[in-house]
Design an enzyme around this catalytic site. Structure first.
Site, PDB file in Angstrom:
ATOM      1  N   ASP A  73       0.865  -1.177   0.000  1.00 32.22           N
ATOM      2  CA  ASP A  73       0.000   0.000   0.000  1.00 32.22           C
ATOM      3  C   ASP A  73       0.906   1.232   0.000  1.00 32.22           C
ATOM      4  O   ASP A  73       1.594   1.513   0.988  1.00 32.22           O
ATOM      5  CB  ASP A  73      -0.876  -0.020   1.256  1.00 32.22           C
ATOM      6  N   HIS A  74       0.907   1.975  -1.108  1.00 34.95           N
ATOM      7  CA  HIS A  74       1.841   3.089  -1.253  1.00 34.95           C
ATOM      8  C   HIS A  74       1.523   4.247  -0.309  1.00 34.95           C
ATOM      9  O   HIS A  74       2.341   5.157  -0.122  1.00 34.95           O
ATOM     10  CB  HIS A  74       1.857   3.591  -2.702  1.00 34.95           C
ATOM     11  N   ARG A  75       0.360   4.251   0.306  1.00 35.20           N
ATOM     12  CA  ARG A  75       0.051   5.277   1.290  1.00 35.20           C
ATOM     13  C   ARG A  75       0.863   5.080   2.564  1.00 35.20           C
ATOM     14  O   ARG A  75       1.116   6.035   3.312  1.00 35.20           O
ATOM     15  CB  ARG A  75      -1.443   5.254   1.633  1.00 35.20           C
TER      16      ARG A  75
END
Length: 279
Positions: A251-253
């Site tokens: 999850d790039h967040r």
């Protein structure tokens, strides 16, 4: 033309067209669900069964399948996935596994070693041991590894708690118990909730590599492929080695590319020097 006998059955025009297209005799359809027993399209579809003529069958969704579908759809649509793939040399790991079986009577699976390695690597990268929240990123206080299990009702992910503090033998016994009860539908709610990361292994099916969908609220899932003999280059010469391909979906967040790469590099070091997993 309508199927034989269909002229004697009260049916809607659409039901007649569907029956003709699917070669279903309306006379064999049970009493219709329409007014005065009129046969509708849904009745024709319900009457179809698998057979040599290639007719399909509608299988109603179970509650578990609906929940799984909703969660996976939401995860894919709302989580910005990115993927990192690495090949591991697993010859030393497979040799260690053979030695443990011969000398100690312990036969952990390759996946058990991977779960242990993932837990140790995640403990060294707390930035990946986290979940996205509306107001903050939550760093987890323990390393809990979910293990994907194919059950009759659908995919289940029981959790090995504090996996970084457990031996390979303990993880092996715990995963075997959780997987058996998952297939029997006997897991408790607290045994499938939480988790820092999921390990999904399709190597036993001969899958070389794949990219998995993140299991929310987790931020990572590791897709593990088969251990295969492949051509490799050693000391500038072509040779045959045994490799395993793993793909991290992140999850790039929560997880930046450098964090994901560092996690995989640490994981690779642990898998390729498997004695460290026995410490």
């Amino acid at each position: 033309a309508p199927a034989a006998g269909s002229r004697r059955v009260a049916a809607s025009p659409l039901a007649r067209r569907v029956a003709a297209a699917m070669k279903v005799d309306l006379a064999t359809v049970a009493r219709g669900s329409g007014p005065r027993g009129r046969v509708l399209k849904a009745d024709v579809m319900q009457a179809t069964v698998p057979g040599a003529d290639g007719v399909g069958q509608d299988i109603p969704h179970s509650n578990a399948r609906r929940v799984i579908a909703q969660r996976l759809t939401a995860a894919k649509q709302t989580i910005p996935h990115f993927y990192l793939t690495v090949d591991f040399d697993v010859e030393a790991l497979l040799a260690l596994r053979r030695d443990l079986t011969a000398q100690a009577g312990i036969k952990p699976s390759v996946n058990d070693f991977v779960v242990r390695a993932v837990a140790l690597a995640l403990a060294r990268f707390p930035a990946a041991n986290a979940s996205w929240g509306e107001d903050a990123v939550r760093r987890h206080g323990s390393v809990d590894v979910s293990v994907a299990v194919a059950a009759p009702a659908g995919l289940v992910t029981p959790v090995v708690r504090n996996a970084d503090r457990k031996s390979v033998a303990t993880i092996s016994a715990e995963v075997a118990d959780l997987a058996a009860r998952a297939r029997e539908g006997r897991l408790k709610i607290n045994e499938i909730q939480g988790g820092s990361i999921t390990v999904s292994n399709l190597g036993m099916y001969g899958i070389r590599e794949f990219a998995a969908i993140i299991n929310p609220p987790q931020s990572c899932i590791l897709a593990v492929g088969a251990c295969q003999q492949r051509p490799v280059v050693r000391d500038g010469a072509l040779a045959v080695g045994t490799q395993m391909t793993c793909t991290l979906s992140a999850d790039h967040r929560v997880v930046d590319g450098a964090v994901g790469a560092g996690f995989l590099a640490t994981l690779r070091g642990l898998v390729e020097a498997p004695l460290s997993l026995l410490a």
